[in-house]
Every structure is written in C-alpha cells, then in structure tokens.
Design a protein around this motif. Structure first.
Motif, PDB file in Angstrom:
ATOM      1  N   UNK A   1       0.804  -1.210   0.000  1.00 57.10           N
ATOM      2  CA  UNK A   1       0.000   0.000   0.000  1.00 57.10           C
ATOM      3  C   UNK A   1       0.836   1.259   0.000  1.00 57.10           C
ATOM      4  N   UNK A   2       1.219   1.783  -1.169  1.00 54.67           N
ATOM      5  CA  UNK A   2       2.054   2.996  -1.206  1.00 54.67           C
ATOM      6  C   UNK A   2       1.440   4.182  -0.474  1.00 54.67           C
ATOM      7  N   UNK A   3       0.122   4.298  -0.530  1.00 52.54           N
ATOM      8  CA  UNK A   3      -0.503   5.450   0.110  1.00 52.54           C
ATOM      9  C   UNK A   3      -0.441   5.359   1.632  1.00 52.54           C
ATOM     10  N   UNK A   4      -0.133   4.166   2.146  1.00 52.28           N
ATOM     11  CA  UNK A   4       0.000   3.996   3.585  1.00 52.28           C
ATOM     12  C   UNK A   4       1.400   4.252   4.101  1.00 52.28           C
ATOM     13  N   UNK A   5       2.337   4.593   3.221  1.00 52.92           N
ATOM     14  CA  UNK A   5       3.715   4.842   3.648  1.00 52.92           C
ATOM     15  C   UNK A   5       3.787   6.094   4.511  1.00 52.92           C
TER      16      UNK A   5
END
Length: 514
Positions: free
Chosen positions: A290-294
C-alpha cells in the motif's frame, strides 16, 4: 532472452465487476464496468509503466446475481457476466499488459469467495455449519470453512469431496470460456500471466499445501492452461510457507502482501525473497503493498528500491539474479463514466493525476519504479522524468447547472491521462474560429464541476441562449490532447441526480485491516 523478465504494476480488482460508484452516485453500485472505464484504466496503467495488473474479479465471480456462477458449486453459469472480463483481457493485450488473476477470495466481499462453495454444499446438508471467514484464521477441523480445502469427511461433515469438485468445475468452465474479442480460450490467453489459487488465503501446513498442489496440478494437467500458477496463500507480511515451497511442484510463483510499516515490511520482504528464490529456486513476487500507507515518500522509495535491487547468486554458475520478479501495488481507479474519478474509501486508492500533491508524487515515483523494474527508458508510451504522455481522447462535456451563487457550471467525462485542462469559449457565434481562453491549465478532474467565471451573472439567460465552450486535456508538462466537441452548454441537460443512491452500510470492511 538471457535477461530475466520483470514486471511492475498495480491491482485493479474491479475490472470484471465493480461495487464502487461513478459520481454523482454514492454508496454501493454493483455493476460491470463500462468499456470506457476499462480502456481508461488500462491506458493509464501502460503510460505509468505497468506491464502487469492483478485483477480479482476477472477470476472471482460467485454468489450474486451478476456473477459468473450465482450459486457456487451448482452446474449453472452466467456467461453474460464475462463480457467485461473478455474486454479487459482484449484491451490489455493491445497495451502489452498481462494479468494475474485470483480464482477465489478468502473473504466474503461482493465478488464472492470460497465460502460460496462451502455454503452451497452446506445448504444441501442440514447437519453442516456455514462458513464465516471472519475473523481471519487458519480453519480447524469441523469448521464450516474446512470443506473447501480438505477431502477428509471426518473434518468436513462429509462435504470436502463435493466442495472441492465444485471449485474444480468452476475453474474448468471459466478457463475453457472463449473470449469473444480475441477468439482465445481463457486458458490460452497470452495476456494472462498467471492464475492465482486465491486471494490472501489464510492457510498454512496440511491439508492446505496438498490442496494448493491439487488445484495447481488440476489446472496444468487436466484443464491444460498455458499460463503459470501462483500460490494464493498470503500471510500478509508474516512470511512465506516453507512447507509449501518444498512440496508444490506445479506452483510456479509464491507471494506475500505488505501493509505494515515499511521498515518492517522491507525486512520481511528480504527474508521471503531469500527463502523462495535462493533456498527453493522458486519465483517470488509482491502481490500487494500500500504505497498510500507509507509514512513518507522516502519510506516508500526505500521499499521499492529493495524490490528492485535484492539479488542472489546461482550456486552452480555464481551469476547474480534478482530475487523479486515483480510487484503490484494496491490499488488504482480511473475516471468515472460521468465526471471525476471513481472513489474507493479504503485509504489506499490512487488516481492519476493524484488527489493531491502527495498522491501525485507517489504515483510518479511508482511510475519510475515500474520503468526500473522493466528496464525501460523513455520510449513509446512509457515516459520517464517529469512528464507523462498527452491525452489521446477528448473530454466529453455532458451536463450543465447553475450554482447557488448564480454562475454556470459544467461537467465533463475526463480525458484519459489529462493532468489539467484548457477551456475556451466561442466569442462570436458566426465565426467558428473566434475562440477565447476561459482558463489555461486551470482545472483538473478532481475539481468538477467547472465554474464559468466570465461575467458576474450566468451566461445562459434563457431557453434559447447560447454559450459554446470546448476543453482539452494536458499532460503534466503541458502537452495538449484533442479538443472536445464545441458544445452549447445552455442546451445541455442538468446533471441527472435521479440515479444517485443512498449510501448504505453493507456490514463488511472493504479491505482487511492489517
């Protein structure tokens, strides 16, 4: 060739059947995605460097009236449900994209899951419990979910053989379906890279390893697929299953999913890749992350850099090779059919362009990562650096309204790959070349409706009035796409609010929380 083939891409679970609404609808909108939405999303994926897309609903379609198999385990199939599947595969083949396709799901989401097969058999046996896949767990003997994985009648209320046979019949019927657009059977489609035995199947050890081997062998040697098989178990960051790696000879690819903090995820990724690729000589891929959760863009880049650079050495030749063959991030949605983008409120959804500057930086970083994985420079429709390809289609101006402030507003269906838009109006109705600028690179598809700020009041003053505009999309660096049709906005209908749905709580979480 002599170089390893690698990939990068994203998850688009919705390509066969979607639960999400195109604005202005809200709530739950179960429908097959339009051809526009399929083309729009796959064109964007290719322009962002993707050469693989993981798409659940191309293979998981059970348990509701719009499914390929409405009663999972029965002998009745709904081939009309495969039109969007066929079209997605066809469109992917035109863009050099290949699919990874799960065949069932660990959860009871709208598109179906393995519980549909167990519950169908349980409904015919009054002594057997139904399957509740929550909370996520390795199912024990006598659990209602066990019959999907276990032949032993003592562990499955006597339903294991029938349940597994029902799933095999589903697989065989689906994979022998002839694509109406390509003429290929799905089991022969070059645009399908791999069939995944399931999505995030929370199974470990016996009898589950035997079940995975059985399904893989069935697909390869009885159905006769020409693609690879991926093990659909995923411990979601807890590591690969050593026993599966050592015994599943017909399984080609192993995977895990990473949603934890990326420093911990990177450590687990390295262990998974080393065990799979070095110790057992199998292919390892990242099925979801999940890139947006980085925590930050640098945190994300640290993870993708590890995916790109992890290497091992061949014990016989000493040659180095990449340990991670590919990755697909979670998840991408494209334009809606009316205006704007299709939302999915799970906290991980990305659009192009991004919803804000952070999302835009994220998706451009993922584009650069995809180019690195593919070994691509700037060629064809794969761009590097700060630009993206210009839009190849025009926006479609489709509705008009008046704001509470008394100004005219318009909506348009977005142009694929448009980062921003130019808008012009026709100053003199008798001169078709008298276009004047309303705004330059001033509005995005996130800003709908567009408000016409030309006069203090409305430009449409009556039923016979006329105000003609056109719009065109621009790439990130301003390369222009085609103009829309010249459109008299005063004659356009108002946005149809009659189809807007009331938001509903359907009782389940959209994505498992890790």
């Amino acid at each position: 060739g002599s170089s390893p083939w690698r990939y990068a891409g994203m998850n688009m679970y919705w390509l066969g059947l979607d639960e999400n609404c195109s604005p202005p609808q809200t709530g739950k909108c179960l429908a097959y995605p339009s051809k526009f939405r399929i083309e729009d999303a796959l064109t964007t994926a290719a322009a962002l460097g993707a050469n693989v897309v993981r798409a659940h609903t191309l293979g998981v379609s059970t348990g509701n009236e719009d499914s390929f198999q409405q009663e999972a385990g029965s002998t009745t199939f709904n081939t009309a449900a495969l039109d969007s599947v066929d079209y997605a595969v066809y469109q992917a083949s035109l863009r050099g994209i290949r699919f990874i396709v799960p065949l069932t799901d660990n959860y009871n989401y709208y598109h179906g899951g393995y519980h549909d097969f167990t519950d169908y058999q349980a409904s015919k046996a009054s002594h057997a419990p139904t399957c509740n896949p929550f909370p996520k767990r390795v199912v024990k003997p006598d659990d209602g979910c066990r019959s999907f994985f276990d032949h032993d009648p003592a562990n499955t209320h006597g339903l294991g053989n029938a349940t597994i046979a029902g799933f095999k019949a589903y697989i065989s019927t689906l994979l022998n379906h002839k694509n109406q657009y390509t003429g290929n059977l799905l089991k022969d489609e070059p645009a399908i890279l791999a069939w995944e035995t399931g999505n995030e199947l929370f199974i470990k050890g016996e009898p589950f390893t035997n079940w995975t081997s059985e399904i893989a062998t069935f697909m390869k040697h009885e159905v006769g697929i020409k693609q690879l098989v991926m093990d659909g178990r995923a411990n979601v960051g807890a590591g690969v299953d050593d026993e599966a790696l050592s015994t599943e000879s017909d399984v080609d690819i192993f995977t895990d999913h990473y949603y934890k903090a990326y420093d911990a995820a990177t450590s687990t990724l390295e262990k998974d890749a080393q065990i799979t690729a070095v110790q057992y000589g199998k292919v390892f891929v990242v099925g979801e992350y999940g890139p947006k959760g980085a925590k930050s863009l640098e945190d994300l880049k640290g993870f993708t850099s590890k995916v790109e650079t992890l290497t091992g050495s061949n014990a016989d030749t000493g040659d180095s090779f990449p340990l991670v063959a590919g990755d697909t991030w979670w998840s991408f949605f494209g334009h809606g059919d009316n205006y704007g983008f299709v939302p999915h409120p799970d906290g991980y959804t990305l659009h192009f362009p991004g919803d804000d500057d952070t999302d835009m930086a994220t998706i451009m970083a993922l584009r650069d990562h995809a180019n690195t994985m593919r070994g691509s420079g700037t060629s064809g429709d794969v761009y590097s650096g700060s630009d993206t390809p210009p839009p190849t289609i025009a926006p479609v101006i489709n509705s008009h309204d008046v704001s509470q402030a008394g100004q005219d507003t318009v909506y348009w269906r977005g142009a694929t790959l448009a980062n921003k838009y130019d808008v012009q109006y026709l100053e003199n109705a008798s001169d078709p070349d008298s276009w004047k600028q309303l705004c330059s690179a001033c509005v995005t598809d996130h800003d709908m409706p567009y408000t016409i700020s030309l006069n203090d009041g409305p430009v449409c003053t009556g039923a016979s009035s006329s105000f003609v505009i056109r719009a065109r999309g621009l790439s990130v660096q301003g390369q222009a796409g085609p103009w829309s049709n010249a459109t008299n906005i005063c004659s356009l209908p108002k946005l149809d609010q009659s189809a807007v749905l009331v938001a509903q709580d359907d009782g389940f979480v959209r994505r498992p929380l890790f």
